[in-house]
Design a protein around this motif. Sequence first.
Motif, PDB file in Angstrom:
ATOM      1  N   PHE A   1       0.812  -1.218   0.000  1.00 63.87           N
ATOM      2  CA  PHE A   1       0.000   0.000   0.000  1.00 63.87           C
ATOM      3  C   PHE A   1       0.842   1.264   0.000  1.00 63.87           C
ATOM      4  CE2 PHE A   1      -2.141   3.447   2.307  1.00 63.87           C
ATOM      5  CZ  PHE A   1      -3.216   3.650   1.456  1.00 63.87           C
ATOM      6  N   TRP A   2       1.901   1.309   0.782  1.00 66.16           N
ATOM      7  CA  TRP A   2       2.693   2.536   0.901  1.00 66.16           C
ATOM      8  C   TRP A   2       3.501   2.799  -0.366  1.00 66.16           C
ATOM      9  CZ3 TRP A   2       0.758   5.444   4.327  1.00 66.16           C
ATOM     10  CH2 TRP A   2       0.186   4.893   5.483  1.00 66.16           C
ATOM     11  N   LEU A   3       3.967   1.724  -1.019  1.00 66.16           N
ATOM     12  CA  LEU A   3       4.636   1.910  -2.310  1.00 66.16           C
ATOM     13  C   LEU A   3       3.630   2.368  -3.366  1.00 66.16           C
ATOM     14  CD1 LEU A   3       7.079  -1.132  -2.543  1.00 66.16           C
ATOM     15  CD2 LEU A   3       7.661   1.285  -2.288  1.00 66.16           C
ATOM     16  N   PHE A   4       2.445   1.783  -3.326  1.00 65.99           N
ATOM     17  CA  PHE A   4       1.386   2.210  -4.229  1.00 65.99           C
ATOM     18  C   PHE A   4       1.076   3.688  -4.030  1.00 65.99           C
ATOM     19  CE2 PHE A   4      -3.163   3.236  -4.366  1.00 65.99           C
ATOM     20  CZ  PHE A   4      -3.409   3.075  -5.716  1.00 65.99           C
ATOM     21  N   LEU A   5       0.968   4.108  -2.781  1.00 64.22           N
ATOM     22  CA  LEU A   5       0.666   5.502  -2.467  1.00 64.22           C
ATOM     23  C   LEU A   5       1.772   6.425  -2.964  1.00 64.22           C
ATOM     24  CD1 LEU A   5      -1.662   6.937  -0.981  1.00 64.22           C
ATOM     25  CD2 LEU A   5      -0.228   6.946   1.063  1.00 64.22           C
ATOM     26  N   LEU A   6       3.026   5.998  -2.791  1.00 66.03           N
ATOM     27  CA  LEU A   6       4.162   6.806  -3.223  1.00 66.03           C
ATOM     28  C   LEU A   6       4.165   6.995  -4.735  1.00 66.03           C
ATOM     29  CD1 LEU A   6       6.902   8.212  -2.762  1.00 66.03           C
ATOM     30  CD2 LEU A   6       7.977   5.944  -2.920  1.00 66.03           C
ATOM     31  N   PHE A   7       4.057   5.895  -5.483  1.00 64.65           N
ATOM     32  CA  PHE A   7       4.098   5.982  -6.942  1.00 64.65           C
ATOM     33  C   PHE A   7       2.875   6.707  -7.495  1.00 64.65           C
ATOM     34  CE2 PHE A   7       7.048   2.302  -6.511  1.00 64.65           C
ATOM     35  CZ  PHE A   7       8.119   2.864  -7.191  1.00 64.65           C
ATOM     36  N   THR A   8       1.740   6.493  -6.880  1.00 67.72           N
ATOM     37  CA  THR A   8       0.523   7.183  -7.305  1.00 67.72           C
ATOM     38  C   THR A   8       0.654   8.687  -7.106  1.00 67.72           C
ATOM     39  OG1 THR A   8      -0.985   5.334  -6.918  1.00 67.72           O
ATOM     40  CG2 THR A   8      -1.920   7.529  -6.768  1.00 67.72           C
ATOM     41  N   THR A   9       1.180   9.082  -5.961  1.00 68.96           N
ATOM     42  CA  THR A   9       1.327  10.507  -5.663  1.00 68.96           C
ATOM     43  C   THR A   9       2.308  11.173  -6.631  1.00 68.96           C
ATOM     44  OG1 THR A   9       0.861  10.113  -3.318  1.00 68.96           O
ATOM     45  CG2 THR A   9       1.942  12.191  -3.893  1.00 68.96           C
ATOM     46  N   ILE A  10       3.417  10.509  -6.908  1.00 65.67           N
ATOM     47  CA  ILE A  10       4.417  11.085  -7.819  1.00 65.67           C
ATOM     48  C   ILE A  10       3.835  11.236  -9.221  1.00 65.67           C
ATOM     49  CG2 ILE A  10       6.631  10.699  -8.969  1.00 65.67           C
ATOM     50  CD1 ILE A  10       7.556   9.259  -6.420  1.00 65.67           C
ATOM     51  N   GLY A  11       3.229  10.171  -9.734  1.00 65.02           N
ATOM     52  CA  GLY A  11       2.650  10.221 -11.071  1.00 65.02           C
ATOM     53  C   GLY A  11       1.540  11.250 -11.183  1.00 65.02           C
ATOM     54  N   THR A  12       0.696  11.302 -10.160  1.00 64.52           N
ATOM     55  CA  THR A  12      -0.402  12.270 -10.137  1.00 64.52           C
ATOM     56  C   THR A  12       0.127  13.692 -10.094  1.00 64.52           C
ATOM     57  OG1 THR A  12      -1.887  10.716  -9.030  1.00 64.52           O
ATOM     58  CG2 THR A  12      -2.392  13.059  -8.811  1.00 64.52           C
ATOM     59  N   LEU A  13       1.158  13.904  -9.304  1.00 62.82           N
ATOM     60  CA  LEU A  13       1.735  15.239  -9.171  1.00 62.82           C
ATOM     61  C   LEU A  13       2.287  15.728 -10.507  1.00 62.82           C
ATOM     62  CD1 LEU A  13       2.272  17.440  -7.077  1.00 62.82           C
ATOM     63  CD2 LEU A  13       4.503  16.380  -6.639  1.00 62.82           C
ATOM     64  N   VAL A  14       2.951  14.843 -11.240  1.00 63.34           N
ATOM     65  CA  VAL A  14       3.491  15.213 -12.553  1.00 63.34           C
ATOM     66  C   VAL A  14       2.366  15.641 -13.487  1.00 63.34           C
ATOM     67  CG1 VAL A  14       4.628  14.325 -14.628  1.00 63.34           C
ATOM     68  CG2 VAL A  14       5.542  13.759 -12.368  1.00 63.34           C
TER      69      VAL A  14
END
Length: 203
Positions: free
Chosen positions: A137-150
């Motif tokens: 979950f935390w890796l998912f949250l990290l990658f999701t946040t980075i991609g979304t931010l871009v």
Amino acid sequence: MENWITGIIEQFGYLGIFLMIALENVFPPIPSEVILTFGGMMTKFTDLTVTGVIISATAGSVLGAVILYKIGNLLDVERLEKIVDRWGHILRVKKEDIHKADYWFDKYGYWTVLICRVIPLIRSLISIPAGMSRLNFWLFLLFTTIGTLVWNVILVSVGAAFGENWGEIVEFMDVYSNIAYALIAVVMIVALLLFIRSRRKAK
């Protein structure tokens, strides 16, 4: 729909952006391109700021992604297909869309979440197979946040730069979406042909 979206942003500001982006992740037909570019444009004529719009949009997107991830935790492929068969015509989602997202996830692993956050339609759906596959979950949250931010930084910044001509960006994003859909279709067709060919050789 564009008039409804712009009206919500004008009336509710950051909260409106947050809620609509969260809904956009759960219901992909709501166009984030319109929300983000118009939100960027509004920074030129209201008290909204580019940073504030990006933060509220990112928070809404991550919330929507987490909801779909948790739904994925509760589902398997067979159950999901039954839901799409029944309600897909309302959500404008087909079983093929689910399999596309699942294919990308299985093939590219953890990085799929990051990459797919900037691909129309799949950017939302990818959260479901991530949950189904029990991605950390935390890796998912990290990658999701980075991609979304871009994704959000690009569209909000462009909307702010174009000002009242933000509609031109929406038109461009429509072309981008169509190209992305076409490429996805080509990839899936090639993958299917290779699969069929391998099965024939195996026989």
